[in-house]
Design an enzyme around this catalytic site. Structure first.
Site, mmCIF file in Angstrom:
data_model
loop_
_atom_site.group_PDB
_atom_site.id
_atom_site.type_symbol
_atom_site.label_atom_id
_atom_site.label_comp_id
_atom_site.label_asym_id
_atom_site.label_seq_id
_atom_site.Cartn_x
_atom_site.Cartn_y
_atom_site.Cartn_z
ATOM 1 N N ARG A 19 0.806 -1.223 0.000
ATOM 2 C CA ARG A 19 0.000 0.000 0.000
ATOM 3 C C ARG A 19 0.844 1.280 0.000
ATOM 4 N NH1 ARG A 19 -3.956 -1.495 4.768
ATOM 5 N NH2 ARG A 19 -2.301 -3.015 5.130
ATOM 6 N N GLU A 158 -8.246 -12.510 16.409
ATOM 7 C CA GLU A 158 -8.140 -11.694 15.198
ATOM 8 C C GLU A 158 -9.539 -11.358 14.699
ATOM 9 O OE1 GLU A 158 -5.138 -10.377 13.934
ATOM 10 O OE2 GLU A 158 -4.690 -11.128 15.935
ATOM 11 N N TYR A 352 27.617 32.934 -2.130
ATOM 12 C CA TYR A 352 27.847 31.495 -2.110
ATOM 13 C C TYR A 352 29.270 31.256 -1.622
ATOM 14 C CZ TYR A 352 28.990 26.789 -3.357
ATOM 15 O OH TYR A 352 29.430 25.482 -3.280
ATOM 16 N N ASN A 372 34.112 27.582 -6.967
ATOM 17 C CA ASN A 372 34.846 26.438 -6.412
ATOM 18 C C ASN A 372 34.947 25.259 -7.370
ATOM 19 O OD1 ASN A 372 32.034 26.111 -6.161
ATOM 20 N ND2 ASN A 372 32.295 24.578 -4.574
ATOM 21 N N ARG A 426 39.424 44.980 -12.106
ATOM 22 C CA ARG A 426 38.245 45.368 -12.896
ATOM 23 C C ARG A 426 38.688 46.494 -13.815
ATOM 24 N NH1 ARG A 426 36.014 48.042 -7.394
ATOM 25 N NH2 ARG A 426 37.000 50.063 -7.692
#
Ligand code: UD1
Ligand code: MG
Length: 451
Positions: A19, A158, A352, A372, A426
């Site tokens: 089930r 039972e 991150y 990374n 930069r």
């Protein structure tokens, strides 16, 4: 006391679990991130029991998972599923080793409480030969009924074998049983299969023991502790009960949960006192948090170790191997993985940080990214103590930033930066006087020409 008595716990898990509609064996579905059978084993272990695992066809996966949790467990395969009595007997060689107590539990009752196992064993210590764990319910359909006479348990019937009158009984068999180890095999060997399902019912030992003049009693347990899981809706219901229990336990140990019903724990979450957890936080496996930390709303934390006074979130994601030092901060929309963040370091916005070592008091500006991974391997980024990383910086690993070094915003760092150095990588800005106005006019003319 039961502690000086030896105990074997036979865990039955040979059922097919159809089930669940799953390729995964039923007892490996998890509650609080731990397979159901793991909860059962932990409860058994807590009462000082050894384990005999009974699985059916395809039980290899279950055996492997159980062996990880309990390396000295013993494994038995029930080839034909001939009933619970037959299943217990597949562990015959373990029972033959001679234990004071034999417990029988089901692998699919994950909320089983060590207290219930303890009380069943106490029954044996107090002189009973068989102790059955019962529960009361308004909906007994499907369960074996406990038939009592004068404080003794006469039989378990039972559902299919019950008379109409017996079906009205609301005291049911939870499935857990404690049997005197000395008598267990002689009782189990006499179980027959003369019943509606032609199965060997474990429950028949109650009548057999009574016929021998032995002492058979029932102890009552809360319904949850014997709650069997058959489908995913029941799995979710058990998860909800488990989470509720854990939240309460965590709060009673000194942790503030502002909206407890929105915080989800793993079975092994370890949080020190005076930590505050805001709403909607999820703890995955293997998280350890020292005291006095603050976990702000909507954070997701897995496999992280967090020191005293650290602040996480809102909306932070800590992945395996994240180690946060004292009073460090990982703020909104930051992800940290396999990284050692020393005390007082700050990663406050949109970053991150993966495969990295960040020194004490270093400050990582908004949008700092450790690059990374090169598509083949992961590389380390090292950031010295007191270093300042300007916003929107890419740190292309492997790379090392020295102590107290300064990286200008927008830099793509591809080579090491010495201690105390300033790195700027930069293109230089140029200002062209009046050119904005010229540009606007040209664009406007172009647009009107098109109409
Ligand atoms: C069983 C009890 C019933 C009790 C109910 C509680 C018996 C005969 N009946 O009924 O009195 O009220 O649990 O939930 O014990 N299993 C095996 N091998 C087998 C048969 C079963 O390992 O041949 C395992 C199953 O995987 C499961 C457990 O035993 O973990 C119980 O089996 P299940 O078929 O669920 O028994 P119930 O009919 O629910
Ligand atoms: Mg069942």
């Amino acid at each position: 006391m039961t502690t000086d008595r030896s105990c074997l716990c036979v865990v039955l898990a040979a059922g097919e679990g159809t089930r669940m509609k799953s390729a995964l064996p039923k007892v490996l579905h998890t509650i609080g991130g731990l397979p159901m059978v793991g909860h059962v084993i932990n409860a058994a272990r807590e009462v000082g029991s050894e384990i005999a695992m009974v699985t059916g066809s395809g039980g290899e996966k279950v055996d492997a998972a159980v062996a990880k949790l309990m390396p000295d467990a013993r494994f038995f395969r029930q080839q034909d599923r001939l009933g619970t009595g037959h299943a217990v007997l597949t562990a015959r060689t373990a029972i033959e080793d001679g234990y004071d107590d034999v417990l029988v539990v089901f692998g699919d009752t994950p909320l089983v409480d060590p207290g219930v196992l303890r009380s069943a064993r106490s029954g044996l210590a107090a002189g009973a030969d068989v102790v059955v764990v019962g529960f009361r319910t308004d909906e007994p359909t499907g369960y074996g009924r406990l038939i009592e006479t004068g404080g003794r348990l006469a039989a378990i019937r039972e559902e299919r074998d019950c008379s109409d009158e017996e079906k009205l009984i609301s005291y049911c068999n939870g499935g857990l049983m404690a049997i005197s180890g000395e008598l267990a095999l002689s009782l189990l060997d006499r179980i027959g299969n003369d019943n509606a399902k032609h199965e060997y019912y474990l429950t028949d030992i109650v009548e057999i023991a009574n016929d021998d003049g032995l002492v058979v009693v029932a102890v009552e347990a809360p319904f949850e502790s014997v709650l069997g899981i058959n489908n995913r809706a029941e799995l979710a219901a058990a998860e909800a009960i488990w989470q509720q229990r854990r939240r309460r336990g965590v709060m009673l140990s000194g942790v503030t949960l502002i909206a407890p019903e929105t915080v989800y724990f793993s079975h092994d979450t370890d949080i020190g006192a005076d930590t505050v957890v805001e709403p909607n936080v999820v703890f995955g496996p293997n998280v350890r948090i020292a005291g006095g930390a603050t976990i702000r709303a909507f954070s997701h934390i897995t496999g992280a170790t967090i020191a005293e006074g650290a602040e996480i979130g809102p909306f932070a994601r800590l992945r395996p191997g994240a180690k946060l030092g004292e009073a460090s901060k990982v703020g909104n929309f930051c992800e940290v993985k396999n990284a050692d963040i020393a005390s007082g370091a700050k990663i406050n916005h949109l970053s991150y940080v993966g495969d990295a070592v960040v020194g004490a008091r270093a400050n990582l500006g908004a949008g700092t990214i450790t690059c990374n991974y090169d598509g083949f391997s992961k590389h380390l980024t090292q950031i010295g103590s007191g270093a300042f990383i300007g916003s929107n910086t890419s740190l292309v690993a492997p790379v090392k930033i020295g102590n107290d070094a300064y990286v200008a915003s927008g830099t793509v760092v591809t080579s090491n930066v010495p201690d105390d150095a300033l790195a700027i990588g930069r293109s230089r800005q140029e200002n062209k006087e009046g050119r904005a106005e010229m540009l606007r006019r040209r664009l406007a003319a172009h647009k009107s020409g098109k109409k």
